[in-house]
Scaffold this active site. Sequence first.
Site, PDB file in Angstrom:
ATOM      1  N   ASP A 290      -7.514 -32.569  45.300  1.00 23.16           N
ATOM      2  CA  ASP A 290      -6.442 -32.680  44.304  1.00 23.16           C
ATOM      3  C   ASP A 290      -5.531 -31.469  44.181  1.00 23.16           C
ATOM      4  O   ASP A 290      -4.902 -31.267  43.150  1.00 23.16           O
ATOM      5  CB  ASP A 290      -7.084 -32.962  42.946  1.00 23.16           C
ATOM      6  CG  ASP A 290      -8.153 -31.921  42.592  1.00 23.16           C
ATOM      7  OD1 ASP A 290      -8.131 -30.836  43.175  1.00 23.16           O
ATOM      8  OD2 ASP A 290      -9.008 -32.225  41.725  1.00 23.16           O
TER       9      ASP A 290
ATOM     10  N   HIS B 264     -11.489 -14.715  40.589  1.00 25.88           N
ATOM     11  CA  HIS B 264     -10.430 -15.320  41.403  1.00 25.88           C
ATOM     12  C   HIS B 264      -9.351 -14.272  41.690  1.00 25.88           C
ATOM     13  O   HIS B 264      -9.187 -13.327  40.914  1.00 25.88           O
ATOM     14  CB  HIS B 264      -9.848 -16.494  40.608  1.00 25.88           C
ATOM     15  CG  HIS B 264      -8.958 -17.395  41.399  1.00 25.88           C
ATOM     16  ND1 HIS B 264      -7.685 -17.052  41.772  1.00 25.88           N
ATOM     17  CD2 HIS B 264      -9.163 -18.640  41.889  1.00 25.88           C
ATOM     18  CE1 HIS B 264      -7.140 -18.049  42.459  1.00 25.88           C
ATOM     19  NE2 HIS B 264      -8.024 -19.026  42.549  1.00 25.88           N
TER      20      HIS B 264
ATOM     21  N   ARG C 168      -5.307 -23.549  36.015  1.00 26.73           N
ATOM     22  CA  ARG C 168      -3.934 -23.254  35.601  1.00 26.73           C
ATOM     23  C   ARG C 168      -3.693 -23.555  34.118  1.00 26.73           C
ATOM     24  O   ARG C 168      -3.026 -22.808  33.421  1.00 26.73           O
ATOM     25  CB  ARG C 168      -2.987 -24.093  36.476  1.00 26.73           C
ATOM     26  CG  ARG C 168      -1.605 -23.553  36.652  1.00 26.73           C
ATOM     27  CD  ARG C 168      -0.926 -24.273  37.802  1.00 26.73           C
ATOM     28  NE  ARG C 168      -1.274 -23.686  39.080  1.00 26.73           N
ATOM     29  CZ  ARG C 168      -0.560 -22.742  39.698  1.00 26.73           C
ATOM     30  NH1 ARG C 168       0.542 -22.291  39.142  1.00 26.73           N
ATOM     31  NH2 ARG C 168      -0.943 -22.255  40.851  1.00 26.73           N
TER      32      ARG C 168
ATOM     33  N   GLU D 236     -12.859 -37.142  49.128  1.00 28.37           N
ATOM     34  CA  GLU D 236     -13.116 -36.934  47.690  1.00 28.37           C
ATOM     35  C   GLU D 236     -12.081 -37.709  46.866  1.00 28.37           C
ATOM     36  O   GLU D 236     -11.402 -37.175  45.988  1.00 28.37           O
ATOM     37  CB  GLU D 236     -13.115 -35.449  47.309  1.00 28.37           C
ATOM     38  CG  GLU D 236     -13.847 -35.160  46.001  1.00 28.37           C
ATOM     39  CD  GLU D 236     -13.861 -33.688  45.609  1.00 28.37           C
ATOM     40  OE1 GLU D 236     -12.877 -33.197  45.061  1.00 28.37           O
ATOM     41  OE2 GLU D 236     -14.879 -33.019  45.878  1.00 28.37           O
TER      42      GLU D 236
ATOM     43  N   HIS E 115     -10.458 -20.100  36.670  1.00 29.00           N
ATOM     44  CA  HIS E 115      -9.148 -19.988  37.312  1.00 29.00           C
ATOM     45  C   HIS E 115      -8.145 -21.064  36.921  1.00 29.00           C
ATOM     46  O   HIS E 115      -6.974 -20.969  37.261  1.00 29.00           O
ATOM     47  CB  HIS E 115      -9.309 -20.047  38.837  1.00 29.00           C
ATOM     48  CG  HIS E 115      -9.676 -21.403  39.357  1.00 29.00           C
ATOM     49  ND1 HIS E 115      -8.740 -22.373  39.593  1.00 29.00           N
ATOM     50  CD2 HIS E 115     -10.859 -21.953  39.659  1.00 29.00           C
ATOM     51  CE1 HIS E 115      -9.348 -23.468  40.040  1.00 29.00           C
ATOM     52  NE2 HIS E 115     -10.636 -23.240  40.076  1.00 29.00           N
TER      53      HIS E 115
ATOM     54  N   GLU F 135      -3.900 -31.163  38.796  1.00 29.96           N
ATOM     55  CA  GLU F 135      -4.773 -31.841  39.760  1.00 29.96           C
ATOM     56  C   GLU F 135      -4.883 -33.355  39.531  1.00 29.96           C
ATOM     57  O   GLU F 135      -4.956 -34.123  40.480  1.00 29.96           O
ATOM     58  CB  GLU F 135      -6.166 -31.206  39.764  1.00 29.96           C
ATOM     59  CG  GLU F 135      -6.225 -29.802  40.373  1.00 29.96           C
ATOM     60  CD  GLU F 135      -5.805 -28.688  39.407  1.00 29.96           C
ATOM     61  OE1 GLU F 135      -5.468 -28.982  38.244  1.00 29.96           O
ATOM     62  OE2 GLU F 135      -5.803 -27.515  39.836  1.00 29.96           O
TER      63      GLU F 135
HETATM   64  C1  UD1 Z   1      -5.585 -23.681  43.439  1.00 31.19           C
HETATM   65  C2  UD1 Z   1      -5.438 -25.165  43.112  1.00 31.19           C
HETATM   66  C3  UD1 Z   1      -6.594 -25.631  42.256  1.00 31.19           C
HETATM   67  C4  UD1 Z   1      -7.934 -25.262  42.879  1.00 31.19           C
HETATM   68  C5  UD1 Z   1      -7.948 -23.768  43.194  1.00 31.19           C
HETATM   69  C6  UD1 Z   1      -9.224 -23.394  43.918  1.00 31.19           C
HETATM   70  C7  UD1 Z   1      -3.151 -26.053  42.796  1.00 31.19           C
HETATM   71  C8  UD1 Z   1      -1.980 -26.134  41.921  1.00 31.19           C
HETATM   72  N1  UD1 Z   1      -4.193 -25.348  42.336  1.00 31.19           N
HETATM   73  O1  UD1 Z   1      -5.489 -22.978  42.210  1.00 31.19           O
HETATM   74  O2  UD1 Z   1      -6.515 -27.054  42.127  1.00 31.19           O
HETATM   75  O3  UD1 Z   1      -8.932 -25.553  41.956  1.00 31.19           O
HETATM   76  O4  UD1 Z   1      -6.846 -23.456  44.047  1.00 31.19           O
HETATM   77  O5  UD1 Z   1      -9.461 -22.031  43.861  1.00 31.19           O
HETATM   78  O6  UD1 Z   1      -3.148 -26.568  43.889  1.00 31.19           O
HETATM   79  N2  UD1 Z   1      -4.341 -15.624  45.469  1.00 31.19           N
HETATM   80  C9  UD1 Z   1      -4.496 -14.609  46.385  1.00 31.19           C
HETATM   81  N3  UD1 Z   1      -5.232 -14.850  47.514  1.00 31.19           N
HETATM   82  C10 UD1 Z   1      -5.835 -16.038  47.758  1.00 31.19           C
HETATM   83  C11 UD1 Z   1      -5.696 -17.071  46.811  1.00 31.19           C
HETATM   84  C12 UD1 Z   1      -4.934 -16.853  45.675  1.00 31.19           C
HETATM   85  O7  UD1 Z   1      -3.990 -13.520  46.204  1.00 31.19           O
HETATM   86  O8  UD1 Z   1      -6.489 -16.195  48.785  1.00 31.19           O
HETATM   87  C13 UD1 Z   1      -3.529 -15.361  44.249  1.00 31.19           C
HETATM   88  C14 UD1 Z   1      -2.009 -15.377  44.526  1.00 31.19           C
HETATM   89  O9  UD1 Z   1      -1.384 -14.418  43.717  1.00 31.19           O
HETATM   90  C15 UD1 Z   1      -1.604 -16.786  44.071  1.00 31.19           C
HETATM   91  C16 UD1 Z   1      -2.545 -16.988  42.885  1.00 31.19           C
HETATM   92  O10 UD1 Z   1      -3.771 -16.399  43.275  1.00 31.19           O
HETATM   93  O11 UD1 Z   1      -0.230 -16.861  43.729  1.00 31.19           O
HETATM   94  C17 UD1 Z   1      -2.770 -18.420  42.473  1.00 31.19           C
HETATM   95  O12 UD1 Z   1      -3.140 -19.237  43.595  1.00 31.19           O
HETATM   96  P1  UD1 Z   1      -2.843 -20.829  43.521  1.00 31.19           P
HETATM   97  O13 UD1 Z   1      -3.305 -21.459  44.782  1.00 31.19           O
HETATM   98  O14 UD1 Z   1      -1.441 -21.082  43.121  1.00 31.19           O
HETATM   99  O15 UD1 Z   1      -3.699 -21.295  42.284  1.00 31.19           O
HETATM  100  P2  UD1 Z   1      -5.274 -21.424  42.114  1.00 31.19           P
HETATM  101  O16 UD1 Z   1      -5.596 -21.099  40.696  1.00 31.19           O
HETATM  102  O17 UD1 Z   1      -5.959 -20.704  43.194  1.00 31.19           O
HETATM  103  N1  UDP Z   2     -17.066 -20.123  45.371  1.00 30.27           N
HETATM  104  C1  UDP Z   2     -17.247 -19.139  46.351  1.00 30.27           C
HETATM  105  N2  UDP Z   2     -17.077 -17.828  46.028  1.00 30.27           N
HETATM  106  C2  UDP Z   2     -16.731 -17.430  44.772  1.00 30.27           C
HETATM  107  C3  UDP Z   2     -16.531 -18.426  43.778  1.00 30.27           C
HETATM  108  C4  UDP Z   2     -16.690 -19.766  44.122  1.00 30.27           C
HETATM  109  O1  UDP Z   2     -17.579 -19.455  47.496  1.00 30.27           O
HETATM  110  O2  UDP Z   2     -16.585 -16.218  44.553  1.00 30.27           O
HETATM  111  C5  UDP Z   2     -17.224 -21.538  45.755  1.00 30.27           C
HETATM  112  C6  UDP Z   2     -18.138 -22.390  44.895  1.00 30.27           C
HETATM  113  O3  UDP Z   2     -19.463 -22.401  45.383  1.00 30.27           O
HETATM  114  C7  UDP Z   2     -17.505 -23.775  45.026  1.00 30.27           C
HETATM  115  C8  UDP Z   2     -16.040 -23.484  45.223  1.00 30.27           C
HETATM  116  O4  UDP Z   2     -15.950 -22.132  45.610  1.00 30.27           O
HETATM  117  O5  UDP Z   2     -17.968 -24.415  46.210  1.00 30.27           O
HETATM  118  C9  UDP Z   2     -15.256 -23.741  43.973  1.00 30.27           C
HETATM  119  O6  UDP Z   2     -13.980 -23.269  44.169  1.00 30.27           O
HETATM  120  P1  UDP Z   2     -12.951 -23.011  43.009  1.00 30.27           P
HETATM  121  O7  UDP Z   2     -13.676 -22.751  41.737  1.00 30.27           O
HETATM  122  O8  UDP Z   2     -12.008 -21.979  43.516  1.00 30.27           O
HETATM  123  O9  UDP Z   2     -12.137 -24.377  42.957  1.00 30.27           O
HETATM  124  P2  UDP Z   2     -12.356 -25.814  42.300  1.00 30.27           P
HETATM  125  O10 UDP Z   2     -13.675 -26.347  42.726  1.00 30.27           O
HETATM  126  O11 UDP Z   2     -12.215 -25.639  40.823  1.00 30.27           O
HETATM  127  O12 UDP Z   2     -11.217 -26.623  42.826  1.00 30.27           O
END
Ligand code: UD1
Ligand code: UDP
Length: 376
Positions: free
Chosen positions: A96, A238, A207, A118, A205, A132
Amino acid sequence: MKRIVLCASTRPEMIKMAPLYLEMKKREGLETILMSTGQHKEMLYQVCEAFGIKPDYDLEIMKEKQDLFDITTSILSKAKDFLNEVKPDLVLVHGDTTSTFVMALACFYLQIPVGHVEAGLRTYNIYSPYPEEFNREGVGIISQFNFAPTQLSRDNLLHEGKNESTIYVTGNTVIDAMQHTVKEDYTHPELEWVDDNKLIFITAHRRENLGEPMHQMFRAIRRVLDEHPDCRAVYPIHMNPVVREAADQELGGCDRIHIIEPIEVFDCHNFEARSFLCLTDSGGIQEECPSYGVPVLVMRDTTERPEGVDAGTLKLVGTDEEVIYSTFKLLLENEEEYKKMANACNPYGDGHACERIADILEGKEYKPWEPTVLIR
Ligand code: UD1
Ligand code: UDP
């Protein structure tokens, strides 16, 4: 030979798609190409390294503090050239995220069949989780193959009028991934720091929780930790700078919590398995902790994973400081209440989801023109 693009652009997508990718690579009838939009960077490649894989294409769209417009527009503009170059027979997306939705949309524009791994998780509130719920409902309109993890997710799709012949109950691929992670003799310096104290595992994390809700979550956790010397919290944070700023303000200086960099998935599962309690707004962790009988306080108003709530392992506590504070405290102080939640259950699959999906992809024909939704 069928050419399939498998998209995985964020940490959880890669964790759940990696075992499927490895399974599909074994199949002679499939040419499988791994791609990422690059929505995540460090957090994605950490998972790739753990599984020993690497995307064949990365659209590299991530930027700091990206918003939904940034993610959507940058993927859409790059996806067209990518898909026109690779010319897949089918694109597989997962879950999602905005990458998932936009890649499915790009496929729809180019009339390329889509498979959704999924599929069918729902809250029916498009603002929770945000964005999502909208993303997965949107993909559900487009997808020709729907790999539902549970019977409940299949029922959701049927109630939406999805063509029954497009739905396959496969189990969740996260269970396939988890089969090899938790080890009896696992050790880690953070676990040595926890020692015989109660390990509280934290992630956050979402949003819709950024801003005041996240401050309330962290304040509640801080208050409980301050009152309970027998607890040690580990919080792999995160990479989102907005999350880091809030955590620094509310949790900084607390010597009962270690805020650490994101940990490898193998570490994460082993930490979860050894936890007394988990507080999270993550989706995937709600699937993992029930398998270890670890109670989870879900800091969200809704969940698309009611199976764990029904089993008693998950409790939805929202983001109100007082509710989180009192529920967290109760579980630490009342053994009866704790025991009610500490039930090991795994409603999400048997660890063979990837084989089932690969069998279907090898055996079926892809028909882009077949109606995917029968009634509206
Ligand atoms: C995204 C997904 C969310 C998912 C989550 C898993 C959307 C809108 N959100 O949210 O559904 O649950 O990923 O973790 O699709 N950043 C880094 N390095 C990384 C990753 C992120 O620096 O490897 C920082 C960046 O500043 C980025 C911010 O995190 O702009 C947010 O990342 P983003 O993918 O927009 O949102 P998530 O909260 O990670
Ligand atoms: N996870 C990880 N390292 C971390 C935190 C989470 O490998 O430091 C794994 C966790 O076991 C799970 C997945 O990341 O499998 C969850 O990811 P996240 O919470 O980023 O996203 P969501 O599931 O909410 O989309």
